[in-house]
Design a protein around this motif. Structure first.
Motif, PDB file in Angstrom:
ATOM      1  N   LEU A 427       0.827  -1.218   0.000  1.00 15.57           N
ATOM      2  CA  LEU A 427       0.000   0.000   0.000  1.00 15.57           C
ATOM      3  C   LEU A 427       0.853   1.257   0.000  1.00 15.57           C
ATOM      4  CD1 LEU A 427      -2.908  -0.855   2.473  1.00 15.57           C
ATOM      5  CD2 LEU A 427      -3.096  -0.424   0.028  1.00 15.57           C
ATOM      6  N   PHE A 428       1.904   1.273   0.822  1.00 16.46           N
ATOM      7  CA  PHE A 428       2.710   2.481   0.932  1.00 16.46           C
ATOM      8  C   PHE A 428       3.615   2.719  -0.267  1.00 16.46           C
ATOM      9  CE2 PHE A 428       1.995   2.116   5.643  1.00 16.46           C
ATOM     10  CZ  PHE A 428       1.272   3.289   5.747  1.00 16.46           C
ATOM     11  N   LYS A 429       3.733   1.718  -1.140  1.00 15.32           N
ATOM     12  CA  LYS A 429       4.503   1.922  -2.364  1.00 15.32           C
ATOM     13  C   LYS A 429       3.693   2.636  -3.435  1.00 15.32           C
ATOM     14  CE  LYS A 429       7.601  -2.027  -1.746  1.00 15.32           C
ATOM     15  NZ  LYS A 429       8.012  -3.341  -2.283  1.00 15.32           N
ATOM     16  N   ARG A 430       2.398   2.759  -3.179  1.00 13.49           N
ATOM     17  CA  ARG A 430       1.529   3.409  -4.158  1.00 13.49           C
ATOM     18  C   ARG A 430       1.657   4.929  -4.020  1.00 13.49           C
ATOM     19  NH1 ARG A 430      -4.313   1.326  -3.589  1.00 13.49           N
ATOM     20  NH2 ARG A 430      -4.457   2.198  -5.680  1.00 13.49           N
ATOM     21  N   ALA A 431       1.591   5.611  -5.145  1.00 12.93           N
ATOM     22  CA  ALA A 431       1.741   7.070  -5.180  1.00 12.93           C
ATOM     23  C   ALA A 431       0.417   7.739  -4.850  1.00 12.93           C
ATOM     24  CB  ALA A 431       2.252   7.524  -6.542  1.00 12.93           C
ATOM     25  N   ARG A 432       0.130   7.824  -3.577  1.00 12.13           N
ATOM     26  CA  ARG A 432      -1.095   8.470  -3.118  1.00 12.13           C
ATOM     27  C   ARG A 432      -0.761   9.458  -2.000  1.00 12.13           C
ATOM     28  NH1 ARG A 432      -5.246   3.980  -1.453  1.00 12.13           N
ATOM     29  NH2 ARG A 432      -6.469   5.855  -0.935  1.00 12.13           N
ATOM     30  N   TYR A 433      -1.652  10.415  -1.792  1.00 10.66           N
ATOM     31  CA  TYR A 433      -1.468  11.403  -0.726  1.00 10.66           C
ATOM     32  C   TYR A 433      -1.444  10.681   0.628  1.00 10.66           C
ATOM     33  CZ  TYR A 433      -2.324  15.577   2.076  1.00 10.66           C
ATOM     34  OH  TYR A 433      -2.242  16.594   2.990  1.00 10.66           O
ATOM     35  N   PRO A 434      -0.473  11.012   1.507  1.00  9.51           N
ATOM     36  CA  PRO A 434      -0.327  10.265   2.768  1.00  9.51           C
ATOM     37  C   PRO A 434      -1.608  10.203   3.590  1.00  9.51           C
ATOM     38  CG  PRO A 434       1.562  11.693   2.431  1.00  9.51           C
ATOM     39  CD  PRO A 434       0.594  12.008   1.341  1.00  9.51           C
ATOM     40  N   GLU A 435      -2.384  11.275   3.609  1.00 16.23           N
ATOM     41  CA  GLU A 435      -3.602  11.268   4.411  1.00 16.23           C
ATOM     42  C   GLU A 435      -4.582  10.211   3.920  1.00 16.23           C
ATOM     43  OE1 GLU A 435      -5.977  12.638   7.570  1.00 16.23           O
ATOM     44  OE2 GLU A 435      -3.913  13.157   7.060  1.00 16.23           O
ATOM     45  N   GLN A 436      -4.640  10.026   2.586  1.00 12.59           N
ATOM     46  CA  GLN A 436      -5.520   8.984   2.021  1.00 12.59           C
ATOM     47  C   GLN A 436      -5.036   7.592   2.433  1.00 12.59           C
ATOM     48  OE1 GLN A 436      -5.217  10.072  -2.141  1.00 12.59           O
ATOM     49  NE2 GLN A 436      -7.249  11.009  -2.093  1.00 12.59           N
ATOM     50  N   LEU A 437      -3.715   7.372   2.375  1.00 11.34           N
ATOM     51  CA  LEU A 437      -3.172   6.073   2.758  1.00 11.34           C
ATOM     52  C   LEU A 437      -3.421   5.790   4.240  1.00 11.34           C
ATOM     53  CD1 LEU A 437       0.232   6.126   0.846  1.00 11.34           C
ATOM     54  CD2 LEU A 437      -1.718   4.641   0.386  1.00 11.34           C
ATOM     55  N   TYR A 438      -3.253   6.845   5.097  1.00 13.66           N
ATOM     56  CA  TYR A 438      -3.476   6.656   6.528  1.00 13.66           C
ATOM     57  C   TYR A 438      -4.923   6.254   6.803  1.00 13.66           C
ATOM     58  CZ  TYR A 438       1.021   9.037   7.117  1.00 13.66           C
ATOM     59  OH  TYR A 438       2.339   9.388   7.078  1.00 13.66           O
ATOM     60  N   ARG A 439      -5.847   6.863   6.106  1.00 15.30           N
ATOM     61  CA  ARG A 439      -7.262   6.527   6.324  1.00 15.30           C
ATOM     62  C   ARG A 439      -7.559   5.099   5.875  1.00 15.30           C
ATOM     63  NH1 ARG A 439     -11.115  11.796   5.118  1.00 15.30           N
ATOM     64  NH2 ARG A 439     -10.107  13.193   6.616  1.00 15.30           N
ATOM     65  N   THR A 440      -6.952   4.682   4.747  1.00 12.72           N
ATOM     66  CA  THR A 440      -7.133   3.293   4.294  1.00 12.72           C
ATOM     67  C   THR A 440      -6.581   2.319   5.331  1.00 12.72           C
ATOM     68  OG1 THR A 440      -6.992   3.973   1.978  1.00 12.72           O
ATOM     69  CG2 THR A 440      -6.582   1.658   2.463  1.00 12.72           C
ATOM     70  N   ASP A 442      -6.248   2.896   8.563  1.00 17.03           N
ATOM     71  CA  ASP A 442      -7.135   2.897   9.729  1.00 17.03           C
ATOM     72  C   ASP A 442      -8.333   1.986   9.491  1.00 17.03           C
ATOM     73  OD1 ASP A 442      -5.517   4.661  11.090  1.00 17.03           O
ATOM     74  OD2 ASP A 442      -6.616   6.454  10.454  1.00 17.03           O
ATOM     75  N   GLY A 443      -8.842   1.973   8.230  1.00 16.90           N
ATOM     76  CA  GLY A 443      -9.969   1.089   7.906  1.00 16.90           C
ATOM     77  C   GLY A 443      -9.587  -0.370   7.988  1.00 16.90           C
ATOM     78  N   LEU A 444      -8.375  -0.700   7.530  1.00 15.34           N
ATOM     79  CA  LEU A 444      -7.927  -2.092   7.589  1.00 15.34           C
ATOM     80  C   LEU A 444      -7.748  -2.555   9.035  1.00 15.34           C
ATOM     81  CD1 LEU A 444      -5.340  -2.170   4.654  1.00 15.34           C
ATOM     82  CD2 LEU A 444      -7.704  -2.969   4.651  1.00 15.34           C
ATOM     83  N   PHE A 445      -7.215  -1.676   9.884  1.00  9.67           N
ATOM     84  CA  PHE A 445      -7.061  -2.046  11.288  1.00  9.67           C
ATOM     85  C   PHE A 445      -8.418  -2.226  11.968  1.00  9.67           C
ATOM     86  CE2 PHE A 445      -2.653  -0.598  10.849  1.00  9.67           C
ATOM     87  CZ  PHE A 445      -2.002  -1.553  11.602  1.00  9.67           C
ATOM     88  N   LYS A 446      -9.402  -1.477  11.547  1.00 10.74           N
ATOM     89  CA  LYS A 446     -10.739  -1.678  12.096  1.00 10.74           C
ATOM     90  C   LYS A 446     -11.291  -3.047  11.697  1.00 10.74           C
ATOM     91  CE  LYS A 446     -15.338   0.376  12.404  1.00 10.74           C
ATOM     92  NZ  LYS A 446     -16.019  -0.880  12.188  1.00 10.74           N
ATOM     93  N   LEU A 447     -11.064  -3.418  10.407  1.00 14.42           N
ATOM     94  CA  LEU A 447     -11.510  -4.751   9.954  1.00 14.42           C
ATOM     95  C   LEU A 447     -10.772  -5.846  10.724  1.00 14.42           C
ATOM     96  CD1 LEU A 447     -11.698  -4.131   6.092  1.00 14.42           C
ATOM     97  CD2 LEU A 447     -13.608  -4.297   7.700  1.00 14.42           C
ATOM     98  N   LYS A 448      -9.508  -5.625  11.013  1.00 16.40           N
ATOM     99  CA  LYS A 448      -8.747  -6.623  11.774  1.00 16.40           C
ATOM    100  C   LYS A 448      -9.384  -6.872  13.133  1.00 16.40           C
ATOM    101  CE  LYS A 448      -4.997  -5.401  13.854  1.00 16.40           C
ATOM    102  NZ  LYS A 448      -5.234  -5.863  15.234  1.00 16.40           N
ATOM    103  N   ARG A 449      -9.903  -5.779  13.752  1.00 20.54           N
ATOM    104  CA  ARG A 449     -10.541  -5.952  15.054  1.00 20.54           C
ATOM    105  C   ARG A 449     -11.908  -6.627  14.950  1.00 20.54           C
ATOM    106  NH1 ARG A 449      -8.555  -0.598  15.482  1.00 20.54           N
ATOM    107  NH2 ARG A 449     -10.667   0.226  15.113  1.00 20.54           N
ATOM    108  N   ASP A 450     -12.598  -6.478  13.798  1.00 21.06           N
ATOM    109  CA  ASP A 450     -13.969  -6.974  13.645  1.00 21.06           C
ATOM    110  C   ASP A 450     -14.037  -8.432  13.183  1.00 21.06           C
ATOM    111  OD1 ASP A 450     -14.792  -4.489  14.427  1.00 21.06           O
ATOM    112  OD2 ASP A 450     -15.219  -3.765  12.400  1.00 21.06           O
ATOM    113  N   PHE A 451     -12.968  -8.977  12.593  1.00 19.61           N
ATOM    114  CA  PHE A 451     -13.004 -10.332  12.025  1.00 19.61           C
ATOM    115  C   PHE A 451     -11.955 -11.208  12.686  1.00 19.61           C
ATOM    116  CE2 PHE A 451     -15.055  -7.794   8.798  1.00 19.61           C
ATOM    117  CZ  PHE A 451     -16.066  -8.620   8.315  1.00 19.61           C
ATOM    118  N   PRO A 452     -12.185 -12.514  12.670  1.00 19.41           N
ATOM    119  CA  PRO A 452     -11.202 -13.449  13.242  1.00 19.41           C
ATOM    120  C   PRO A 452      -9.849 -13.331  12.553  1.00 19.41           C
ATOM    121  CG  PRO A 452     -13.290 -14.530  12.881  1.00 19.41           C
ATOM    122  CD  PRO A 452     -13.406 -13.209  12.218  1.00 19.41           C
TER     123      PRO A 452
END
Length: 526
Positions: A427-440, A442-452
């Protein structure tokens, strides 16, 4: 021997009036008057000869008869009353004399009345001889006149106040020019004075200028807060002189007069282009002044100071005094207080949001107190509309938000699993604005907490294998629909096998142009 005693002895020896007058150099009438007083007064000549000269002279000269008149006794009885009346608003000597002459028409004329009244006032203003102790006090004052320097850029003549101080025991003096009598300049001059003298006296005696005294009082004057801080820093006390009582610090008043002739006069024809050059010239004159031999004394001020007073001064503190400023402010909802002087924000612990705090700041430091406890310390910043924030002052979620970076997200993912860490790296190798990557992230970490954990790791492998990490929502869909657990063929198939019927690049390079490439009839090539 008094001439009166000589006259008595000559008269006892039988000398005549002419002989006594010739021997003593008196007139014959003067000799007759003394002999007449002896006869009329019934004096015993032997007792007169035993008296001291002042007492003997008083026996023959009883004083001015005017001071024995009834009108003098009447005026004398009212002098105390006139002295008190003069202090009342609008009361003048002329008015008092008019009232006096109305009560006693045969009284003294106005000049005689004012003379006796002045004698009364002078006798009440007697002064006391002060005995000074080495290292006890430092008298300070500002001169009434000013020195000047020239501003190079504008040619303007800049007026400077002259600070003067002296130690009364040795009369050792100090002078320096500052821009004003305001508190910062006044305390700067005073600190320079103590450093030049190499020690601190037991007490500092200023007059009642506003930079040192807020409210003048004969018994308990109210000191300026900055002056109190200065005295506490140097381990001394401040004892202001009484209001309108220059004799309380008469020596420094005398020093000001001497500096006019020993500093102002020698520099009157010189030009200076900054205050530092002016102070260097003042210092040269003051060194000469302190080394000049004092009248009626076998030493100069510097000799007296070095030999008997400097060793009695207290030691200077290791750091120079910094002027303190005070403010009482309310902590904003963002956990910062706003210092208006610099237009800068400073953080405090979030638990004090909405509370009033006391701010004490100097040229270099800012200290914040609440309920008698120091809750924050900052290095003072002069950047306008900026923030100075200590991370520990923020709430935990705010701290985490402020600390966000590639490294923090990668470290958190590594703690979970290698698959999740690999996904983050991609993900961090992709050329995107850092704030967008941070939000993505944060979403993945939320999914990690919600699923086994097993399902989440399978989803990571599935997404990495099929290169489907475009959005957070696709990853969420993989988890919710269990796509990673199915046995379906991967969406991206393997490369096609080699086959004779497949046309390669060479085929298209050698083929004839199509009808779209032919020029139209009657028209040239486009």
């Amino acid at each position: 021997m008094s001439q009166i005693k000589q006259l008595i002895r000559l008269y006892q020896s039988g000398s005549g009036i002419k002989t006594i007058a010739r021997i003593l150099g008196m007139s014959k009438n003067t000799v007759r008057s003394y002999l007449k007083k002896m006869a009329d007064g019934g004096f015993n000549t032997e007792e007169l000869l035993k008296q001291e000269d002042p007492l003997l002279e008083k026996s023959f000269h009883s004083g001015n008869p005017a001071y024995k008149a009834d009108k003098f006794e009447y005026l004398k009885s009212r002098l105390d009353y006139y002295e008190k009346e003069l202090k009342r608003t609008g009361v003048t000597k002329q008015l008092l004399w008019q009232e006096y002459i109305e009560s006693d028409p045969t009284g003294y004329s106005y000049p005689q009345f004012t003379y006796h009244l002045r004698q009364q006032l002078v006798s009440r203003k007697g002064s006391m001889v002060m005995e000074h102790i080495a290292g006890d006090k430092l008298y300070i004052d500002f001169s009434g006149k000013k020195l000047h320097y020239i501003d190079r850029s504008t040619g303007e003549l800049i007026a400077c106040e002259v600070f003067v101080a002296c130690l009364p025991f040795s009369d050792y003096a100090f002078a320096i020019a500052v821009r004003s009598q305001q508190t910062p300049d006044f305390l700067y001059a005073l600190s320079c004075c103590l450093e030049a003298m190499g020690g601190v006296p037991k007490a500092i005696v200023p007059d009642n200028l506003k930079a040192a005294v807020i409210k003048a009082d004969k018994y308990e004057p109210v000191l300026n807060q900055s002056m109190e801080d200065f005295a506490n820093h140097y381990g001394t006390v401040v004892v202001p002189a009484r209001s309108a009582r220059p004799k309380d610090k008469s020596l420094v008043e005398n020093q000001v007069k001497m500096i006019y002739s020993r500093v102002f006069a020698p520099l009157r024809n010189q030009q200076f282009f900054d205050i530092h050059a002016l102070n260097q010239a003042i210092n040269t004159c003051m060194v000469k002044h302190n080394q000049t031999r004092m009248q009626q004394k076998p030493y100069c001020r510097e000799e007296r100071f070095l030999s008997a007073e400097k060793s009695t001064l207290d030691e200077l503190p290791s750091e120079r005094f910094e002027l303190k400023y005070y403010a009482e402010l309310k902590v904003g909802n963002n956990g910062h207080i706003y210092l208006q002087r610099n237009k800068h924000y400073y953080s405090v612990p979030f638990t004090y949001i909405g509370m009033k705090v006391k701010l004490i700041y100097t040229r270099t430091m800012v200290s914040i107190y609440c309920q008698g406890k120091q809750i924050a310390v900052h290095i003072r910043s002069y950047r306008e509309n900026a923030y100075t924030t200590v991370a520990e002052h923020l709430k935990s979620e705010h701290q985490a938000y402020k600390k966000r970076s590639h490294e923090t997200y990668l470290a958190r993912a590594r703690e979970h699993s290698p698959e999740f860490h690999e996904l983050m790296q991609v993900l961090f190798k992709r050329a995107r604005y850092p704030e967008q990557l941070y939000r993505t992230c944060d979403g993945l970490f939320k999914l990690k907490r919600d699923f086994p954990v097993e399902e989440f790791d399978k989803a990571c492998k599935y997404v990495l294998k099929n290169k489907l990490y475009n959005t957070y929502y696709f990853f969420k869909n993989v988890l919710e629909n269990g796509i990673a657990n199915s046995e379906e063929e991967p969406l991206v198939k393997d490369a096609l096998p080699e086959h004779a019927n497949i046309r390669g690049r060479a085929y298209y390079a050698s083929s004839q142009p199509t009808h779209f490439d032919q020029p139209k009839d009657g028209l040239g090539a486009q």
